[in-house]
Design an enzyme around this catalytic site. Structure first.
Site, PDB file in Angstrom:
ATOM      1  CD1 TRP A   4      -2.935   1.492   0.865  1.00 40.75           C
ATOM      2  CD2 TRP A   4      -1.384   2.411   2.180  1.00 40.75           C
ATOM      3  NE1 TRP A   4      -3.382   2.733   1.230  1.00 40.75           N
ATOM      4  CE2 TRP A   4      -2.458   3.327   2.043  1.00 40.75           C
ATOM      5  CE3 TRP A   4      -0.293   2.773   2.959  1.00 40.75           C
ATOM      6  CZ2 TRP A   4      -2.468   4.568   2.656  1.00 40.75           C
ATOM      7  CZ3 TRP A   4      -0.309   4.021   3.575  1.00 40.75           C
ATOM      8  CH2 TRP A   4      -1.385   4.899   3.427  1.00 40.75           C
ATOM      9  CG  HIS A   5       3.430   2.331   3.222  1.00 42.01           C
ATOM     10  ND1 HIS A   5       2.842   1.329   3.936  1.00 42.01           N
ATOM     11  CD2 HIS A   5       3.373   3.427   4.019  1.00 42.01           C
ATOM     12  CE1 HIS A   5       2.456   1.798   5.115  1.00 42.01           C
ATOM     13  NE2 HIS A   5       2.754   3.077   5.188  1.00 42.01           N
ATOM     14  N   GLY A   6       3.744   1.686  -1.434  1.00 37.78           N
ATOM     15  CA  GLY A   6       4.384   1.991  -2.711  1.00 37.78           C
ATOM     16  C   GLY A   6       4.478   0.763  -3.590  1.00 37.78           C
TER      17      GLY A   6
END
Lengths: 507, 500
Positions: free
Chosen positions: B331-333
């Site tokens: 989700w962060h990248g």
């Protein structure tokens, strides 16, 4: 809650606090961070101020194209009007050039604006170099700030001046190691230089000998074609006249109304380099004629006139000096004659004043009005923005605004015609990635290793009778910014030389 | 428009607050809400107006689905309509949001991997990641699920827009629930300017601003210097770089959260706490109860529990835990470094669960130290551009590339010690001042109360507590003034969590 401010009072008080701190900051920068020179560092600024009382003068202003291609003296002879050339750098904000001119213009003055292409395509760009030179310890460009109206000063300080730069300048200029001595020496130096230049009839044009290693200069330029170089911002702005330029036109209108002076636009000098490639890219061929007309139309719409066509000041490679905007002196005649012809057709009035006669008197009167300190010490090595400064024999990078970085492990400086009475040598510098001591040799004598941020050496025992000073520096651990992950710059640098000067005896 | 930019602080925020309360004071409540939505959309579109359409479409679809789900529920209750398949609508809604997110965020990552594995050359889309898409997507998924669970409902599109776009939390969270936010906007009490909230909010905002522009942006220089350097990092340089990044991220994200909470408080809105001194955590579970709390809660409520949570077999619980954090990492990248980072945390949580289930205990100091060092090492994958870069920093931290000292110490070493041992020292990359910064700001992060405690947003009664006196006044004024001049001539530094 006892002893606590009411929430409303508190909330409003901190807003006043911000305003108060902001006001104090402005006052500190305005009064303490900008050098207040009696004699400007710039000869051109000096000329502008000295000649302010004269009516009907001709002023040429713009980028460096105007000082590397137009012979002011010739124009002066033809029109009989004192002519000075104020061009400096097309990357300086045009609005500030206008503000600088305004206090010194008279009703019958005429200003020829030789803007370079980026000035039509961009608004007012405040390059790092510009801001640094406004605040540098010499006050190289401090006159730009000092001539600004109050609100412009506020805007400049709160939007363009990095906080750390301002604090550093306040500290340096007003600290224990005051730069007053430097400033006095600089002013004295300027005074001597300017006297000589006025006597020699200089009007601000940059008349320099041809670059010795011209092929090296050309080779350096090869990676960027002429059109990429001169039209970079124009292309980026899709051959559109910028809103910023139009705002500058409005400022010009106001200035014209306020002073009565007349502004006329002329095109920049552009010169081919290795091949005849200026205005020759398909993009330029297709769009420049229309773009040129667009600029003219916008300028005319604001009540200003344009002389000639941009192709009039386009020269082939035989005129190349050191960039696509600078002409060899041999080609100035052609450019100036063409300009004179255009000015005559335009109907520019002639006068019978001889600048050669009146300028020395004007300067003399101007200087009498100033409290100038005469000091004995003389600056030896004023850093120049010229890349062909002969004193820097080897081991130096091209000049920065403040001085030069060393290149590699050894650097060599050779200065001639020094004052043989000098008794002390002062070196001021800075370091990249840590202040590691630099070994110093003066005329062959090893002085040892020192951190040369501001170091004064006793010259007793050093033979300077011949008026020659040879300095050798050996640097530890030079590293490129690329190696340090700071930028793509591959130059292995270590020591930055700000200034070298000779001093008299202590006290 | 960054929270730390003068434009936001001195123009946007005061104007929006003033007009909002001016409208409310004239009982123009709907106009006040509309004003907030318009301002929030302006705030969002200021970066790139092209993606305004995206967020508006996303809101329209989710609002319609949420409404349909709620109506379906209502229909099923009153018995007059045949209950539509609300589960199908929920699945459609979740899929819609995930597809939107995947298209903009993960499509190129997916293609790049296909190209590598199958030796293909599919062209990339090279899409610009729409700002805040990860946040507003998760927030709206939560809304749909909450609607499905009968925990919330919204029949007013303006209210719904306000819930999604409220600018203090729009860009980088906290991820809020509809049921947390809308009652606050509807409260009559909150429609009047509350000076106590203005004072408290301004103080918390200033604390966050200080963390961002003074601390995080300073650490950023050294973190970038180490992580972006092409040369092999020596021991101290590698530790300097990794610790710099750990504290940059800490102060950057906590600073952002403080500013979000402070700005929301000006509108009398209390955002949920997102960040609560995570570097004081004594174990990795504790860490995730303190770091990005609303994301942790989201992952727990809308991923871990739907996956089965700890209700199935023991092995299934560990798989669920690991998967939750693996996806949390992604989700962060869109990159393998984020996957590794998520996997590391997933594994750490599994180990922690095994450890506590086995009844082992650790003294507080080694527990805290091991948690912090683990988080610090894991952040290397979070920050590095590639796995190779991560390994380069890790090698340096392990001392494989040798040890370097600051230039002056290296000189002493080379003159006094090196001749005896034939080992010379190279000058290090990191400046000695970093040591002072680390000592100072690590101490603050480890031992002092956090900004929300000091600001009275969290319970705290110690000597650092915010009092409306001269010190706080000077602090706020000084920080706000500094924000005016701090960013001049430097590239604006965005908040790190804007990238996710």
């Amino acid at each position: 809650m006892p002893n606590l401010m009411r929430a409303k009072t508190f909330s409003l008080a901190y807003l006043f606090g911000v305003i108060a701190i902001g006001g104090l900051y402005y006052a500190a920068v305005d009064n303490l961070a900008v050098v207040q020179r009696t004699i400007d560092y710039s000869y051109r600024a000096f000329l502008l101020k000295a000649s302010a009382p004269v009516s009907g003068k001709l002023i040429i202003d713009g980028g460096s194209s105007s000082i590397h291609g137009i012979d002011s003296r010739k124009i002066e002879s033809r029109f009989g009007r004192l002519t000075i050339n104020l061009g400096d750098n097309a990357k300086y904000p045009l609005a500030y050039k206008i503000h600088r001119l305004k206090p010194y213009l008279k009703a019958s003055d005429t200003v020829l604006l030789t803007l370079e292409w980026n000035q039509y395509a961009e608004g007012n760009v405040f390059s790092k170099e510009y801001v640094d030179t406004v605040f540098d310890e010499r006050g190289s460009n401090s006159f730009y700030y000092n001539d600004l109206p109050f609100l412009e000063r506020v805007w400049f300080i709160f939007t363009k001046v990095p906080f750390l730069l301002a604090v550093e300048r306040i500290k340096t200029l007003n600290g224990v190691d005051s730069d007053k001595e430097n400033l006095d020496r600089g002013e004295s130096f300027s005074l001597q230089q300017f006297y000589r230049r006025v006597q020699g009839g200089e009007r601000g044009d940059s008349k320099r000998q041809a670059v010795v290693d011209i092929e090296a200069v050309r080779a350096r330029l090869l990676s960027t074609s002429c059109d990429r170089y001169i039209l970079q911002e124009t292309i980026a702005n899709d051959f559109t006249v910028s809103k910023g330029f139009i705002q500058n036109l409005k400022l010009l209108q106001d200035t014209e109304v306020a002073t009565g002076a007349r502004f006329i636009f002329i095109w920049p000098n552009v010169v081919d380099s290795v091949q005849n490639d200026c205005y020759q890219s398909p993009e330029a061929i297709a769009r420049m004629p229309i773009y040129g007309e667009d600029i003219k139309r916008v300028v005319n719409a604001h009540g200003f006139d344009f002389l000639g066509s941009y192709e009039d000041s386009h020269f082939d490679k035989s005129c190349f000096f050191d960039t696509y905007y600078h002409l060899l002196q041999e080609c100035w005649v052609e450019r100036t004659d063409k300009l004179i012809e255009q000015m005559e057709v335009y109907g520019l009035a002639k006068s019978a004043v001889s600048g050669r006669d009146i300028l020395p008197q004007l300067v003399s009167d101007y200087l009498k009005s100033l409290p100038v300190n005469q000091v004995q010490i003389t600056d030896l090595l004023e850093q120049s923005t010229s890349p062909d400064n002969e004193e820097f024999v080897s081991g130096w990078a091209n000049p920065e605004v403040w001085g030069r970085w060393s290149l590699g492990y050894e650097s060599h400086v050779l200065i001639t015609n020094i004052d043989v009475q000098a008794q002390r040598l002062r070196i001021k510098g800075r370091y990249h990635h840590g202040a590691e001591p630099t070994a110093v040799w003066v005329n062959g004598t090893n002085f040892g290793e020192y951190v040369l941020k501001d170091r004064t050496f006793d010259l007793q025992g050093v033979d300077i009778e011949g008026g020659v000073l040879e300095l050798r520096f050996r640097h530890r651990n030079p590293k490129s910014p690329k190696e340090l992950g700071l930028s793509g710059d591959t130059r292995k640098i270590k020591f930055g030389l700000d200034n070298i000067s000779l001093l008299g005896p202590k006290g | 428009m960054l929270f730390s930019s003068p434009l936001y602080i001195f123009l946007f925020l005061p104007i929006v607050v003033s007009i909002y309360f001016w409208l409310n004071a004239r009982r123009l409540v709907v106009a006040g809400k509309a004003w907030l939505v318009i301002s929030s959309l302006f705030f969002y579109g200021y970066w790139d107006y092209h993606y305004l359409l995206l967020i508006v479409v996303s809101m329209l679809v989710n609002y319609a689905l949420g409404n349909a789900i709620s109506s379906a529920v209502a229909g099923s209750v009153d018995g007059r309509h045949r209950p539509p398949s609300k589960k199908a609508m929920l699945i459609f809604g979740v899929l819609f949001n995930l597809l939107l997110l995947s298209y903009f965020k993960y499509f190129d990552f997916f293609l790049a991997n296909i190209n590598v594995v199958f030796e293909q050359n599919f062209p990339m889309l090279d899409l610009l990641l729409p700002l805040a898409i990860s946040f507003f997507t998760f927030q709206q998924i939560a809304y749909l699920v909450d609607s499905y669970r009968l925990e919330t409902r919204e029949y007013d599109f303006l209210n719904y827009c306000l819930f999604v776009t409220f600018f203090p939390q729009l860009i980088a969270g906290p991820i809020v629930h509809h049921s947390q936010m809308m009652p606050q906007f509807d409260s009559v009490w909150n429609r009047l300017l509350r000076w106590r909230n203005v004072a408290q909010g301004s103080f918390i905002f200033a604390m966050g601003l200080f963390k961002k522009i003074v601390i995080a942006d300073s650490f950023a220089v050294w973190a970038d210097q180490g992580f972006d350097s092409e040369q092999a990092l020596s021991f101290f340089d590698a530790w300097g770089a990794s610790l710099s990044y750990s504290f940059q991220l800490y102060y950057d994200f906590s600073g952002y959260c403080d500013m979000a909470i402070g700005a929301a408080l000006l509108f009398n809105i209390r955002l949920p706490i997102n960040f609560n001194s995570p570097y004081k955590a004594l174990d990795i579970q504790d860490f995730w109860r303190r770091w990005h709390i609303t994301l942790s809660n989201w992952l727990r409520d809308y991923l871990y529990i739907p996956l089965g949570g700890n209700r199935g077999k023991v092995s299934r619980t560990y798989i669920n835990l690991f998967l939750t954090f693996l996806l949390g990492g992604l989700w962060h990248g869109a990159g393998w470094t984020f996957v590794v980072w998520g996997a590391l945390h997933g594994m750490a949580l599994c180990v922690h669960r095994l450890w506590t289930r086995a009844g082992f205990k650790m003294a507080a100091f080694p527990a805290w130290l091991s948690t912090f060092i683990f988080a610090n090492v894991a952040w290397i994958f979070f920050r590095a551009e590639s796995l190779e870069d991560s390994m380069r920093v890790l090698k340096g931290m392990a001392g494989i590339n040798g040890i370097a000292f600051s230039s002056s110490y290296a000189e002493v070493w080379n003159q006094a010690v090196a001749p005896a041992f034939s080992v010379s020292a190279e000058p290090m990359l990191m400046p000695v001042i970093l040591l002072y910064y680390l000592s100072c700001f690590a101490t603050i992060a480890f031992f002092l109360p956090n900004a929300l405690q000091i600001g009275g947003y969290l319970p705290y009664r110690g000597v650092w507590a915010f009092k409306r006196g001269a010190i706080a006044l000077l602090f706020i004024s000084g920080v706000l003034f500094y924000s005016l001049v701090a960013g001049i001539h430097t590239t604006p530094s965005t908040f790190l969590y804007f990238n996710f």
